[in-house]
Enzyme design. Structure first.
Site, PDB file in Angstrom:
ATOM      1  N   GLU A  82     -16.100   6.480   3.339  1.00 45.66           N
ATOM      2  CA  GLU A  82     -15.573   5.847   5.379  1.00 45.66           C
ATOM      3  C   GLU A  82     -15.687   7.329   5.688  1.00 45.66           C
ATOM      4  O   GLU A  82     -16.165   8.441   6.183  1.00 45.66           O
ATOM      5  CB  GLU A  82     -14.177   5.188   4.806  1.00 45.66           C
ATOM      6  CG  GLU A  82     -12.627   5.940   3.911  1.00 45.66           C
ATOM      7  CD  GLU A  82     -12.243   5.666   3.905  1.00 45.66           C
ATOM      8  OE1 GLU A  82     -11.080   4.628   4.665  1.00 45.66           O
ATOM      9  OE2 GLU A  82     -10.941   5.726   2.506  1.00 45.66           O
ATOM     10  N   ARG A 127       1.098  -1.528  -0.221  1.00 41.70           N
ATOM     11  CA  ARG A 127       0.231  -0.123   0.144  1.00 41.70           C
ATOM     12  C   ARG A 127       1.128   1.142   0.139  1.00 41.70           C
ATOM     13  O   ARG A 127       0.446   2.267  -0.224  1.00 41.70           O
ATOM     14  CB  ARG A 127      -0.876  -0.229   0.917  1.00 41.70           C
ATOM     15  CG  ARG A 127      -1.860   0.808   1.203  1.00 41.70           C
ATOM     16  CD  ARG A 127      -3.017   0.681   2.089  1.00 41.70           C
ATOM     17  NE  ARG A 127      -2.392   1.020   3.230  1.00 41.70           N
ATOM     18  CZ  ARG A 127      -3.466   0.589   4.467  1.00 41.70           C
ATOM     19  NH1 ARG A 127      -4.421   0.563   4.903  1.00 41.70           N
ATOM     20  NH2 ARG A 127      -3.081   0.498   5.809  1.00 41.70           N
ATOM     21  N   LYS A 174      -2.936   6.378   1.422  1.00 33.00           N
ATOM     22  CA  LYS A 174      -2.547   6.949   3.128  1.00 33.00           C
ATOM     23  C   LYS A 174      -1.223   8.281   3.026  1.00 33.00           C
ATOM     24  O   LYS A 174      -0.255   7.892   3.381  1.00 33.00           O
ATOM     25  CB  LYS A 174      -2.078   5.540   3.592  1.00 33.00           C
ATOM     26  CG  LYS A 174      -2.601   6.046   5.733  1.00 33.00           C
ATOM     27  CD  LYS A 174      -2.408   4.128   5.907  1.00 33.00           C
ATOM     28  CE  LYS A 174      -2.726   4.480   7.403  1.00 33.00           C
ATOM     29  NZ  LYS A 174      -3.734   3.994   7.531  1.00 33.00           N
TER      30      LYS A 174
HETATM   31  C1  LIG Z   1      -5.186   4.020   7.957  1.00 31.57           C
HETATM   32  C2  LIG Z   1      -6.865   3.920   7.036  1.00 31.57           C
HETATM   33  C3  LIG Z   1      -7.247   2.527   7.650  1.00 31.57           C
HETATM   34  C4  LIG Z   1      -6.980   1.937   8.464  1.00 31.57           C
HETATM   35  O1  LIG Z   1      -6.502   0.816   7.482  1.00 31.57           O
HETATM   36  P1  LIG Z   1      -6.007   0.091   8.145  1.00 31.57           P
HETATM   37  O2  LIG Z   1      -4.695  -0.823   7.253  1.00 31.57           O
HETATM   38  O3  LIG Z   1      -6.868  -0.936   8.664  1.00 31.57           O
HETATM   39  O4  LIG Z   1      -5.332   0.045   9.410  1.00 31.57           O
HETATM   40  C5  LIG Z   1      -8.857   3.937   6.618  1.00 31.57           C
HETATM   41  N1  LIG Z   1      -9.033   4.873   6.171  1.00 31.57           N
HETATM   42  C6  LIG Z   1      -8.188   5.049   6.213  1.00 31.57           C
HETATM   43  C7  LIG Z   1      -8.571   6.598   5.880  1.00 31.57           C
HETATM   44  C8  LIG Z   1      -7.137   5.374   6.609  1.00 31.57           C
HETATM   45  O5  LIG Z   1      -5.683   5.568   6.308  1.00 31.57           O
END
Ligand SMILES: *Cc1c(COP(=O)(O)O)cnc(C)c1O
Length: 341
Positions: free
Chosen positions: A220, A82, A184
């Protein structure tokens, strides 16, 4: 290995400076060998790319002490992959997947004394990140970068167990513009801070962001994906190209199907169907699952049937199974749990 003398059971979700961090620098088109160092400070030129054009991405994962005393981490290969996508989107060099996993292993081993003991409720949070380091004033990507991993022991994200929270439908969009929602990156979080502060001021725990184009589909929250349980026990989670692909959510899809015998639906979820679900939750590395009891849409309350007292039975089963795999009480799928020590 003598553990640090911390009050593990009462740790919050915050930063505690640990002894060691991992650092590697990128220059002239290549990464150096990388090293474990002790200095927690980063000193950069005033004009570094990260300060001017926000060239920075990050990841988040955890190391756990299992029931039989090993230190493990959960699916670090997916964090490495990722981060690769995040870097590609922001014109940053990729830190190779194999080296990422190796660096996680090295930094956790070096900080073994900081890994909370089994049963304490605490874990070691691992934060890999990268930034543009050389001076950039015209709009272009930096040519030098630093990749780092810091670790910090953390307590449960929600103190006193996962009480259902109240969220609101946000009028602000979640991510920075230009379709960066699936990476991210600090810029998406910077864009979400105003919405979070505003939600808290209005008495809500979190924001539910809808798709900015039509405002009809559930996306989300600022840092977690949505999961729902239908009245007939199906697992439903929104599908969208602008949602961050949560590793917790992708793991829960497998857990739901393979361990809990649930039907899994990964599809666009209309906001108008949210009131039909039996349970609603948010999922991510930090909290694993936090139940949502109420969703407020501009004053109109949608009460989730599982209520405001505790996590519903469907989410509880998923939570217990996933944390059971992470803590070594339940055998996980091949490759999910990486033993570090
Ligand atoms: C980190 C994050 C998540 C959760 O991802 P995980 O890999 O399960 O920790 C969900 N949404 C956003 C915007 C994030 O930055």
């Amino acid at each position: 290995m003598e553990k640090k003398n911390l009050d593990w059971a009462n740790l919050g979700f915050g930063y505690t400076v640990a002894d060691y961090r991992y650092v590697s620098n990128y220059k002239d088109g290549k990464w150096d060998d990388g090293a474990i160092i002790t200095d927690p400070n980063v000193v950069l030129n005033e004009c570094a790319g990260v300060f001017q054009y926000a060239q920075t991405v990050f990841e988040g994962l955890k190391a756990y002490t299992t029931e039989d005393g090993h230190i493990v981490c959960f699916r670090p290969d997916l964090n490495a992959e990722r981060m690769k996508s995040s870097c590609e989107r922001l014109e940053m060099p990729v830190f190779p997947v194999e080296r990422f996993i190796d660096a996680v292993e090295k930094v956790v081993k070096a900080n073994e004394a900081w890994v909370p003991p089994y049963g304490s409720g605490a874990t070691l949070y691992i934060r890999p990140y990268m930034m543009g380091t050389n001076p950039v004033i015209g709009v272009k990507p930096a040519s030098e970068y630093q990749f780092r991993i810091l670790v910090t022991p953390v307590g449960p994200y929600f103190k006193g167990g996962a009480k259902p929270i109240t969220i609101r439908v946000s009028d602000f969009d979640r991510a920075a513009p230009h379709g960066t929602g699936h990476i991210k990156a600090g810029l998406n979080y910077a864009m979400s801070l105003h919405a979070i502060v505003d939600a808290h001021e209005q008495g809500y725990d979190e924001n539910m962001y809808l798709d900015p184009g039509t405002r009809t589909y559930v996306e989300e929250t600022g840092g977690a994906n949505f999961i729902f349980i239908t009245k007939d026990g199906k697992f439903v989670t929104p599908k969208s190209d602008s949602i961050l692909p949560s590793i917790t959510r992708r793991s829960l899809m497998v857990v739901a199907e393979k361990y809990c015998g649930m039907t899994v639906e990964h599809r666009p979820v209309k906001f108008s169907e949210v009131g039909d679900f039996a349970e609603c939750g948010l999922c991510g590395t930090a909290a694993v699952i936090s139940p949502v009891g109420k969703i407020v849409d501009h004053g109109k309350e949608i009460c989730i049937p599982s209520g405001m007292d505790e996590m519903g039975p469907g989410l509880k089963k998923l939570y217990d199974t996933l944390t059971g795999i992470q803590m070594g009480r339940i055998e996980g799928p091949e490759g999910w749990v990486k033993v570090i020590a």
